[in-house]
Design an enzyme around this catalytic site. Structure first.
Site, short mmCIF file in Angstrom:
data_model
loop_
_atom_site.label_atom_id
_atom_site.label_comp_id
_atom_site.label_asym_id
_atom_site.label_seq_id
_atom_site.Cartn_x
_atom_site.Cartn_y
_atom_site.Cartn_z
N GLU A 27 4.93 -8.86 1.65
CA GLU A 27 4.63 -8.65 2.83
C GLU A 27 4.57 -10.08 3.23
OE1 GLU A 27 0.88 -6.56 2.20
OE2 GLU A 27 2.03 -4.66 2.31
N ASP A 42 -2.91 -5.81 -4.62
CA ASP A 42 -3.83 -5.48 -3.48
C ASP A 42 -5.20 -5.36 -4.29
OD1 ASP A 42 -1.96 -5.16 -1.51
OD2 ASP A 42 -2.10 -2.81 -1.44
N HIS A 77 -5.57 -9.30 -0.63
CA HIS A 77 -4.43 -9.44 -1.84
C HIS A 77 -5.09 -10.49 -2.68
CE1 HIS A 77 -0.67 -8.29 0.95
NE2 HIS A 77 -1.26 -7.45 0.20
#
Length: 591
Positions: A337, A361, A528
């Site tokens: 991402e 995550d 994260h």
């Protein structure tokens, strides 16, 4: 050809001739040679090459000799200097005044001509001039003829050198963001001021359509593509179909074959964008062959790409791992991402350890009562205080499975240059590749799936940006744990069981953010984090101080913390606000 950052060793000496300087030359040179041997024999660059030290050809007793040393180091790409001396010397005349070098001084703890006096003198000068320097001084007094290096001195020499080389390796490299901000994640915003001022790095932006252009124009090595596709078919086992796909219909076998072909091309192309590929020049694509001089990168993916094209999970997992179809390789820090604030932490981890790092995550805190309620199992052992579920959509490095074993049969992660074919095979067999859940990734693709099946020492870290402060680092040393299979299955199925899972337990101190596991989760700065292999919290704190980045959360014992001597002038009782004040006062190195 790679020009490695070097440690410049400065033999500093009492300038008085006719009986003093002459007697000190051999001892001073021996200290320099011992430091060089320790550093070069213990540390490696990120590519596995031993770290290079350069000893000034003379000794430094005055300002003229200090200038000559600086000139000599200019051609050696010296990013840090270590001044060594067994005696009193002239502080301001012999100090390193280059504002861009990381600095340390080792003063010999002896009584004949005490280097400690010079050490104190030159530290006062560095502090007064705003040039932070590390002070290295052995705890025990040594005789002048004793050339052994005490263990406490050795540890500080290596800690300084390792972190200085890591910081120096960032200079004039690039972080390449492919795409833009993913799903409104603030860490996906690639801030050029942060990279230039704090790391000395360039930022570059590549539109995701560049990947499509290279696929359509066939701007990649077709021979390597064929080799990679065969390797994937032989080694990447397809895993379970996600439940929504089983209900609503997933991709056909033919569509999955196309996804694999696309993902392999995408991986090769993104690697070439970052690192370049001389073979492209021979194919007529000279500009593309250069690459972007990248040391790290990231891929936006969601949603403008993944809503209609295969996701980037395979690409991210393979780039982040210590191997691919060509065998063992240096892992490339590559952020899911495009969360570059996590990506830079992966880079810190990779450079400090030589190992791959796990992008994850920060999904769920499981309290002991919640675990027992849901699974019927009362947590014990490492899980007794609860744990944090770290999970990602399949982009974690395959090394994170813990499938590589040491001689005692314990799961570990190795520096990439130590990986064997047996290690690579173990990692591949520990992972399956599950088809992407089409509700989330409409374009398909594959996500790696494994569970960290080992109790490994890990350091969880994250760089955050805070308005009014700037970059702030947080870290937590702890361990991965292995749950009973039945318990793991129950908990894992409550999220997405097709993604890689690590159950993480931070080491608690009973204070502040480390009062309990819940507090660690509650004080984490973003969605994260990165798992570095080993307990490297001390290294990260030293590195952060070099980069002028304060650390707002850690569980490292005071005796392990090594920062520039000047930090003590901002306070010695409560080190956290002192760190913030020092970093604010000195500001970023590359202003």
């Amino acid at each position: 050809m790679e020009q490695y950052p070097a440690i410049g060793i400065r033999p500093v000496i009492d300038a008085r001739q006719m009986g003093i300087r002459e007697k000190l030359e051999k001892k001073t040179r021996t200290m320099a040679e011992n430091a060089k041997a320790i550093i070069e024999g213990s540390l490696c660059y990120g590519d596995g090459t031993p770290v290079k030290c350069v000893i000034y050809s003379g000794s430094i007793g005055c300002g003229e000799e200090a200038a000559r040393c600086g000139k000599e180091f200019e051609s050696q790409n010296v990013c840090a200097t270590l001044s060594v001396t067994p005696s009193w010397c002239y502080g301001m005349e012999t100090m390193d005044i280059n504002p861009l070098t990381f600095k340390a001084v080792w003063g010999f703890n002896g009584t004949e001509r005490p280097g400690a006096v010079y050490l104190a003198c030159v530290m006062a000068a560095y502090n007064q001039m705003g040039l932070p320097a590390f002070s290295i001084y052995g705890e025990d007094v040594q005789d002048m003829e004793d050339d052994t290096v005490p263990e406490d001195v050795r540890e500080k020499l290596l800690l300084f050198a390792k972190c200085a080389i890591t910081a120096g390796s960032l200079r004039e490299k690039a972080y390449v963001g492919i795409g833009s901000v993913s799903m409104g994640i603030a860490g996906s915003f690639l801030n050029p001021d942060l990279y230039l001022k704090y790391f000395g790095m360039r930022t570059e932006w590549i539109d995701m359509t560049e990947v499509l252009r290279r696929i359509q124009k066939e701007i990649y090595d077709k021979e390597e593509y064929e080799k990679a596709l065969i390797w994937v078919k032989e080694n990447c086992t397809e895993g379970m179909e996600p439940e929504p796909n089983r209900i609503n219909g997933g991709h056909t076998p033919e569509e999955k074959d196309k996804d694999w072909e696309f993902n392999v091309k995408m991986t090769i192309i993104i690697r070439d964008i970052l690192k370049g590929n001389e073979k492209l020049s021979r194919l007529g694509w000279k500009e593309e062959a250069y690459g972007r001089n990248a040391i790290a990168g990231g891929f936006q993916g969601q949603r403008m790409w993944t809503d209609w094209l295969p996701n980037g999970d395979f690409t991210e997992a393979i780039l982040n791992s210590t191997f691919d179809w060509n065998g063992k390789k240096q892992p490339i820090a590559f952020a899911t991402e495009n969360d570059n604030l996590n990506g830079i932490c992966q880079l810190f981890s990779n450079l400090l350890t030589g190992c791959a790092s796990i992008f994850a995550d920060v999904r769920t805190y499981w309290s002991p009562s919640a675990i027992e309620r849901v699974s019927g199992w009362k947590p014990e052992g490492g899980a007794k205080d609860g744990f944090i579920h770290l999970i990602n959509s399949g982009a974690a490095c395959l090394d994170g499975s813990g499938a590589v074993k040491n001689e005692q049969g314990e799961g570990i992660m190795k520096p990439w240059w130590e990986m064997t074919e047996e290690d690579i095979d173990a990692c591949l067999k520990a992972a399956t590749w599950c088809p992407a859940e089409l509700c989330q990734f409409r374009g398909g693709g594959f996500s790696s799936h494994f569970t960290t099946d080992a109790c490994m020492p890990l350091t969880f870290l994250r760089l955050n940006m805070a308005a009014g402060i700037g970059p702030v680092l947080q870290l937590a040393e702890g361990y991965s744990i292995v749950l009973p299979e039945e318990v793991h299955s129950i908990l894992d199925k409550r999220t997405d069981p097709t993604w890689p899972t690590t159950w993480f337990v931070p080491r608690l101190t009973g204070e502040g953010a480390f009062t309990d596991v819940y507090s660690v989760m509650a004080n984490w700065g973003a969605n994260h984090g990165v798992c570095a292999y080993g307990h490297i919290g001390a290294e990260l704190i030293t590195l952060a101080s070099m980069l002028r980045i304060p650390v707002n959360m850690h569980n490292i014992e005071k005796k392990r913390i090594f920062r520039p001597h000047a930090w003590s002038t901002f306070g010695t009782f409560d080190l956290e606000p002192a760190d913030f004040m020092a970093c604010r006062t000195y500001g970023p190195l590359y202003r």
